[in-house]
Design a protein around this motif. Structure first.
Motif, short mmCIF file in Angstrom:
data_model
loop_
_atom_site.label_atom_id
_atom_site.label_comp_id
_atom_site.label_asym_id
_atom_site.label_seq_id
_atom_site.Cartn_x
_atom_site.Cartn_y
_atom_site.Cartn_z
N VAL A 140 23.63 21.01 30.06
CA VAL A 140 24.32 22.26 30.43
C VAL A 140 24.11 22.45 31.93
O VAL A 140 23.00 22.28 32.43
CB VAL A 140 23.77 23.47 29.67
N VAL A 141 25.19 22.79 32.63
CA VAL A 141 25.12 23.07 34.06
C VAL A 141 25.69 24.47 34.30
O VAL A 141 26.76 24.79 33.79
CB VAL A 141 25.90 22.01 34.88
N ALA A 142 24.96 25.26 35.07
CA ALA A 142 25.42 26.60 35.46
C ALA A 142 25.49 26.66 36.98
O ALA A 142 24.55 26.23 37.67
CB ALA A 142 24.48 27.67 34.93
N LEU A 143 26.58 27.16 37.49
CA LEU A 143 26.78 27.28 38.94
C LEU A 143 26.83 28.72 39.37
O LEU A 143 27.41 29.55 38.67
CB LEU A 143 28.10 26.61 39.35
N GLU A 144 26.25 29.00 40.53
CA GLU A 144 26.39 30.31 41.17
C GLU A 144 27.27 30.11 42.39
O GLU A 144 27.03 29.23 43.20
CB GLU A 144 25.02 30.84 41.59
N LYS A 145 28.31 30.93 42.48
CA LYS A 145 29.23 30.82 43.61
C LYS A 145 29.11 32.04 44.49
O LYS A 145 28.68 33.06 44.09
CB LYS A 145 30.65 30.65 43.11
N GLU B 197 28.93 14.99 33.63
CA GLU B 197 30.14 15.47 32.95
C GLU B 197 30.12 17.00 32.84
O GLU B 197 31.13 17.67 33.09
CB GLU B 197 30.27 14.85 31.56
N ALA B 198 28.97 17.56 32.47
CA ALA B 198 28.84 19.02 32.36
C ALA B 198 29.07 19.68 33.72
O ALA B 198 29.71 20.73 33.82
CB ALA B 198 27.47 19.39 31.81
N ALA B 199 28.55 19.06 34.77
CA ALA B 199 28.72 19.61 36.12
C ALA B 199 30.20 19.65 36.51
O ALA B 199 30.68 20.65 37.05
CB ALA B 199 27.93 18.78 37.13
N SER B 200 30.91 18.58 36.21
CA SER B 200 32.33 18.55 36.56
C SER B 200 33.11 19.59 35.77
O SER B 200 34.05 20.20 36.28
CB SER B 200 32.92 17.15 36.35
N LYS B 201 32.71 19.81 34.53
CA LYS B 201 33.36 20.83 33.71
C LYS B 201 33.06 22.23 34.25
O LYS B 201 33.91 23.11 34.21
CB LYS B 201 32.92 20.70 32.26
N SER B 202 31.84 22.42 34.75
CA SER B 202 31.50 23.73 35.32
C SER B 202 32.33 24.03 36.56
O SER B 202 32.56 25.19 36.90
CB SER B 202 30.01 23.83 35.62
N LEU B 203 32.80 23.00 37.23
CA LEU B 203 33.67 23.18 38.40
C LEU B 203 35.10 23.48 37.97
O LEU B 203 35.92 23.94 38.77
CB LEU B 203 33.66 21.91 39.27
N GLY B 204 35.41 23.17 36.71
CA GLY B 204 36.75 23.41 36.20
C GLY B 204 37.74 22.30 36.48
O GLY B 204 38.94 22.47 36.33
N CYS B 205 37.22 21.12 36.88
CA CYS B 205 38.13 20.04 37.24
C CYS B 205 37.87 18.74 36.49
O CYS B 205 38.74 17.88 36.44
CB CYS B 205 38.09 19.77 38.74
N GLY B 206 36.70 18.57 35.92
CA GLY B 206 36.35 17.30 35.28
C GLY B 206 36.14 16.22 36.33
O GLY B 206 36.32 16.45 37.52
N ILE B 207 35.72 15.05 35.87
CA ILE B 207 35.52 13.91 36.77
C ILE B 207 36.90 13.39 37.16
O ILE B 207 37.73 13.10 36.30
CB ILE B 207 34.70 12.80 36.09
N GLY B 208 37.13 13.28 38.45
CA GLY B 208 38.42 12.79 38.91
C GLY B 208 38.53 12.90 40.41
O GLY B 208 37.56 12.73 41.14
#
Length: 115
Positions: free
Chosen positions: A110-115, A50-61
């Protein structure tokens, strides 16, 4: 980008009691299920996805499902996270980091992404 999630361990436990392994199959792949030794881990994995999907800005879907987020463990038992090739390319993810904890009936990730 950063995402965070908290889940009641009891919620995941009740899901498992009601549906058995099918509950885990909803959000975990076969290798992830093999890592589950106790319900706290399963709840932590739910929170991490869930945290990962939120870090993407889209949520699970539609843009990112539970099975597009892949959890594993390092040789020192630390959680690791990656994504399906489609999600990696679509969101231009270079690196992903995850931290999972549980205490007093809750699992938090908590998930942090580097783009």
């Amino acid at each position: 980008m950063i995402g965070i999630d908290v889940v009641s361990i009891n919620r995941i436990e009740k899901m498992y009691e009601k549906f058995g392994v099918k509950a885990y199959e909803k959000y975990l792949n076969e290798d992830e299920i093999k890592l589950i030794k106790k319900v706290e881990t399963a709840a932590g994995f739910w929170a991490a996805k869930e945290a990962a999907s939120k870090s993407l800005g889209c949520g699970i879907g539609e843009e990112c499902g539970f099975h597009d987020i892949i959890l594993s463990k390092s040789s020192k038992n630390a959680p690791l996270i990656t994504f399906s090739k489609v999600v990696l390319e679509k969101f231009k993810i270079k690196k992903a980091h995850v931290s999972i904890t549980h205490d007093n009936g809750f699992a938090i990730a908590v998930v942090a992404l580097e783009k």
